[in-house]
Design an enzyme around this catalytic site. Structure first.
Site, PDB file in Angstrom:
ATOM      1  N   CYS A 135       0.830  -1.201   0.000  1.00 45.87           N
ATOM      2  CA  CYS A 135       0.000   0.000   0.000  1.00 45.87           C
ATOM      3  C   CYS A 135       0.863   1.249   0.000  1.00 45.87           C
ATOM      4  O   CYS A 135       1.880   1.333   0.679  1.00 45.87           O
ATOM      5  CB  CYS A 135      -0.937   0.065   1.197  1.00 45.87           C
ATOM      6  SG  CYS A 135      -2.044  -1.316   1.319  1.00 45.87           S
ATOM      7  N   ARG A 156       3.994  -0.163  -4.676  1.00 49.12           N
ATOM      8  CA  ARG A 156       3.692  -0.682  -3.335  1.00 49.12           C
ATOM      9  C   ARG A 156       2.368  -1.453  -3.299  1.00 49.12           C
ATOM     10  O   ARG A 156       2.019  -2.049  -2.272  1.00 49.12           O
ATOM     11  CB  ARG A 156       3.636   0.470  -2.332  1.00 49.12           C
ATOM     12  CG  ARG A 156       4.913   1.279  -2.257  1.00 49.12           C
ATOM     13  CD  ARG A 156       4.768   2.403  -1.267  1.00 49.12           C
ATOM     14  NE  ARG A 156       4.583   1.903   0.075  1.00 49.12           N
ATOM     15  CZ  ARG A 156       5.562   1.585   0.902  1.00 49.12           C
ATOM     16  NH1 ARG A 156       6.806   1.736   0.532  1.00 49.12           N
ATOM     17  NH2 ARG A 156       5.306   1.133   2.108  1.00 49.12           N
ATOM     18  N   TRP A 212      -2.628  -2.764  -1.757  1.00 45.15           N
ATOM     19  CA  TRP A 212      -2.229  -4.167  -1.914  1.00 45.15           C
ATOM     20  C   TRP A 212      -3.022  -4.914  -0.845  1.00 45.15           C
ATOM     21  O   TRP A 212      -2.780  -4.760   0.346  1.00 45.15           O
ATOM     22  CB  TRP A 212      -0.729  -4.306  -1.671  1.00 45.15           C
ATOM     23  CG  TRP A 212      -0.199  -5.691  -1.894  1.00 45.15           C
ATOM     24  CD1 TRP A 212       0.204  -6.237  -3.083  1.00 45.15           C
ATOM     25  CD2 TRP A 212       0.029  -6.694  -0.901  1.00 45.15           C
ATOM     26  NE1 TRP A 212       0.646  -7.526  -2.875  1.00 45.15           N
ATOM     27  CE2 TRP A 212       0.559  -7.832  -1.553  1.00 45.15           C
ATOM     28  CE3 TRP A 212      -0.172  -6.758   0.481  1.00 45.15           C
ATOM     29  CZ2 TRP A 212       0.892  -8.995  -0.879  1.00 45.15           C
ATOM     30  CZ3 TRP A 212       0.158  -7.926   1.154  1.00 45.15           C
ATOM     31  CH2 TRP A 212       0.687  -9.029   0.473  1.00 45.15           C
ATOM     32  N   GLY A 236      -0.684  -1.096   6.489  1.00 46.21           N
ATOM     33  CA  GLY A 236      -0.320  -1.909   7.655  1.00 46.21           C
ATOM     34  C   GLY A 236      -1.443  -2.877   7.962  1.00 46.21           C
ATOM     35  O   GLY A 236      -2.299  -3.144   7.111  1.00 46.21           O
ATOM     36  N   LYS A 290       5.998  -4.188  -3.677  1.00 48.26           N
ATOM     37  CA  LYS A 290       7.435  -4.024  -3.537  1.00 48.26           C
ATOM     38  C   LYS A 290       7.902  -4.176  -2.091  1.00 48.26           C
ATOM     39  O   LYS A 290       8.825  -4.903  -1.801  1.00 48.26           O
ATOM     40  CB  LYS A 290       7.824  -2.650  -4.071  1.00 48.26           C
ATOM     41  CG  LYS A 290       9.298  -2.350  -3.928  1.00 48.26           C
ATOM     42  CD  LYS A 290       9.975  -2.370  -5.259  1.00 48.26           C
ATOM     43  CE  LYS A 290      11.457  -2.398  -5.190  1.00 48.26           C
ATOM     44  NZ  LYS A 290      12.043  -3.583  -5.790  1.00 48.26           N
TER      45      LYS A 290
HETATM   46  C1  F6R Z   1      11.883 -10.275  -5.449  1.00 44.91           C
HETATM   47  C2  F6R Z   1      11.804  -9.230  -4.442  1.00 44.91           C
HETATM   48  C3  F6R Z   1      11.529  -9.626  -3.053  1.00 44.91           C
HETATM   49  C4  F6R Z   1      12.340  -8.766  -2.082  1.00 44.91           C
HETATM   50  C5  F6R Z   1      11.945  -9.072  -0.632  1.00 44.91           C
HETATM   51  C6  F6R Z   1      12.777  -8.298   0.367  1.00 44.91           C
HETATM   52  O1  F6R Z   1      12.214  -9.757  -6.703  1.00 44.91           O
HETATM   53  O2  F6R Z   1      11.933  -8.075  -4.742  1.00 44.91           O
HETATM   54  O3  F6R Z   1      11.759 -10.988  -2.834  1.00 44.91           O
HETATM   55  O4  F6R Z   1      13.703  -9.008  -2.278  1.00 44.91           O
HETATM   56  O5  F6R Z   1      10.594  -8.759  -0.457  1.00 44.91           O
HETATM   57  O6  F6R Z   1      12.640  -6.930   0.183  1.00 44.91           O
HETATM   58  P1  F6R Z   1      13.670  -5.914   0.814  1.00 44.91           P
HETATM   59  O7  F6R Z   1      14.968  -6.102   0.120  1.00 44.91           O
HETATM   60  O8  F6R Z   1      13.079  -4.564   0.557  1.00 44.91           O
HETATM   61  O9  F6R Z   1      13.767  -6.237   2.271  1.00 44.91           O
END
Ligand code: F6R
Length: 590
Positions: A2, A27, A74, A101, A585
């Site tokens: 989100c 997001r 999301w 959240g 993301k």
């Molecule tokens: C896959 C991807 C996710 C992130 C995971 C951790 O392409 O992007 O698997 O790597 O959600 O995210 P961060 O690095 O932001 O903790």
């Protein structure tokens, strides 16, 4: 998980808010909505679909409103639908809220509020918040907002408006990110900095258990527990606006793959911090590397490089670490937390728990000012720049480079390698951006191969040791953006089960660097060939060709054709790789 936006100033709020939502769409993108004040009322426009779709059909675009809040969703509680889209309002439509959240106690709150006559229109956890404010309100918005927020369990980033207080937006945060962009005669609220970069580079980062009153000419931040005002630092964000835009590429993902050479260069800029952290790390007997998803695969690369130099390091997925491995942490142990966003809920929870038990925490992080950077004892920034596409690519390369440098520095610190050897690897790493560019120049060939294999139902990825994580990363990328089944195995595991799945035409992508395990990998390929599988080698002379490099750096280079391969397979299937279904993301909920 989100995206939240808010605006107050002299310009057209609906336009600014929809523009901000576009930049936050990574997001979440299953529904979107905007609420603005107009002629003494709050007008809400929201619905299922991506931001552009909702914007197109929204009547709010025509309103001359100067203040409002917005959300791109999301789904967690309640399927994507018009009713479940944010913003949500109370029974009287006086209070309107957007939330990122999870309100863990929403069921009990909803029951209590229902018993008191409140009518709920959605299945979301969020909807209890405006009703709670309505229930508590006796004429002062701030007092009611704070009391309502104190009743919430779980995580939240909130923006709320009251049609009787039309010159302010209230915000609050616990465990979900929220920043305030400071303009001249206008202010912005967002889940993340890229949403405000085109308007201002001055931001205040809201910390856990803080709330704020945002007006066009003032920002006042207070503590949620005491109500005391806080002096917050205004930070200057150095990121370039262009860095957060597509710059002529068809997708953010492709642009970000093309930034992989820069990701290596930028990670090298952190060398002083890396050496300082290595010095501290060398005093700890046990090292855990903790992360989720792609970041955990970069963590695995780190583990193998540490082990290559005889240093013990264990990589553990954060959602497992926090409930089990953490019990083995204490002040003799160090935790390296790896995260692009620095906001991943499981990674943050792991770090908090390990820190409580006395562990030394060092982050390998991309997002400056993120929650992780405030929890860690020391931070090593990857400096990869904003990553917008949901599937992580350049951040992986930045993380793998940083962790390789960290292991190398610690090995030097412990006298396990000579300075000459360290310099040799560093020299090769300085040449790495050119080598990655050589792979990127092969994109048409990689695209052709991806299109040839577009209709295959299942892919296998094999790698050994340092390139087992490369195989995992290649398979994950394919799964998430192409919706094709893909599995990764260490080459030696093939005959312990998965070989049964190989048959004529099944593509087996083998990451085969020119190292001491080359012959072992060759045997694994023979096993697959004998079952008539289609072998695709990532190798110096492979179908996916890579230039010569020191084997210890091969994970940084060999992943590049796999990122391009997944990208072209996804676009070849007509999928938007920037917004894969069901994913977001930044995973700020457990
Ligand atoms: C896959 C991807 C996710 C992130 C995971 C951790 O392409 O992007 O698997 O790597 O959600 O995210 P961060 O690095 O932001 O903790």
């Amino acid at each position: 998980m989100c995206g939240i936006a808010g605006y107050t100033g002299e310009r057209n709020a609906p336009k600014i808010l929809f523009d901000m939502l576009k930049k936050l769409e990574y997001r979440g993108y299953d529904s979107a909505g905007v609420a603005c004040f107009y002629e003494g009322k709050t007008i809400v426009s929201r619905g299922k679909g991506k931001v552009d779709e909702v914007r197109k059909r929204s009547k709010i675009n025509d309103l001359d409103s100067k203040i409002g809040i917005a959300h791109t969703r999301w789904a967690t509680h309640g399927e994507p639908s018009d009713e479940n889209s944010h913003p949500h309002s109370d029974c009287t439509k006086q209070f309107t809220v957007c939330h990122n959240g999870i309100v863990e106690n929403y069921k009990e709150l909803r029951e209590e509020l229902t018993a008191r006559g409140h009518k709920f229109l959605s299945q979301t956890d969020t909807e209890v918040i405006p009703h709670l404010i309505e229930e508590i309100y006796t004429g002062n918005f701030e007092t009611a907002f704070v009391s309502a927020v104190k009743k919430l369990r779980g995580s939240f980033a909130l923006v709320a408006i009251d049609s009787c207080s039309p010159d302010e937006i209230l915000v609050a945060r616990k465990e979900s990110p929220l920043i305030i962009g400071i303009g001249i005669g206008e202010n912005f609220i967002a889940s993340d900095t890229p949403a405000v970069l085109s308007e201002t580079k001055k931001v205040i980062i809201l910390e856990d258990l803080e709330y704020g009153i945002i007006k066009k000419n003032s920002v006042s931040i207070k503590r949620l527990d005491t109500g005391l005002p806080l002096e917050k630092a205004v930070q200057d964000i150095k990121w370039d606006v262009k860095a957060a835009e597509k710059e002529g590429f068809d997708h953010y993902m492709l642009k970000e793959i093309f930034e992989e050479p820069a990701a290596v260069k930028n990670a090298l800029k952190g060398l002083d911090d890396i050496k300082a952290a290595a010095k501290k790390l060398s005093k700890y007997g046990r090292i855990y590397i903790v992360a989720c998803g792609t970041a955990s695969y970069a963590g695995l690369v780190g583990k193998y490089v540490f082990e290559r130099f005889g240093i013990c390091a264990e990589t553990v997925i954060a959602s497992e670490f926090r409930y089990s491995t953490v019990n083995t942490t204490d002040k003799k142990c160090a935790v390296i937390a790896v995260s692009q966003s620095g906001e991943t809920a499981d990674t943050l929870a792991s770090v908090k728990e390990a820190k409580n038990r006395g562990a030394y925490i060092v982050s390998v992080v991309n997002a400056v000012g993120s929650s992780l950077t405030r929890l860690a004892d020391d931070n090593i920034y990857a400096y990869s720049g904003p990553e917008i596409a949901v599937a992580s690519t350049k951040a992986y390369v930045g993380q793998a480079t940083t962790l390789t440098l960290l292991a190398l520095s610690e090995a030097r610190e412990l006298g396990k390698i000579t300075e000459a050897y360290q310099n040799e690897i560093l020299d090769d790493l300085h040449r790495m951006p050119d080598k990655i560019n050589m792979v990127l120049n092969e994109r048409e060939h990689i695209k052709k191969l991806a299109l040839q294999l577009r209709d295959c139902k299942s892919f296998f990825y094999l790698g050994r040791r340092l390139n087992y994580p490369t195989a995992l990363e290649g398979a994950l990328k394919l799964k998430e953006i192409s919706y094709v089944h893909a599995e990764a195995y260490p080459g030696g595991e093939l005959k312990h089960g998965p070989l049964a799945l190989l048959e004529k035409g099944v593509p087996v992508i083998c990451v085969a660097p020119n190292d001491d395990l080359k012959e072992k990998m060759e045997s694994n390929m023979q096993e697959a060939r004998a079952r008539k599988a289609t072998i695709i080698r990532v190798a110096e002379d492979g179908e996916l060709k890579v230039p010569v490099c020191d084997p210890i750096l091969s994970p940084i280079l060999y992943v590049v054709p796999l990122h391009l391969f997944a990208y072209y397979l996804s676009t070849g299937k007509g999928i938007d790789p920037d917004k894969p279904r069901n994913l977001a993301k930044s995973v700020t909920v457990e």
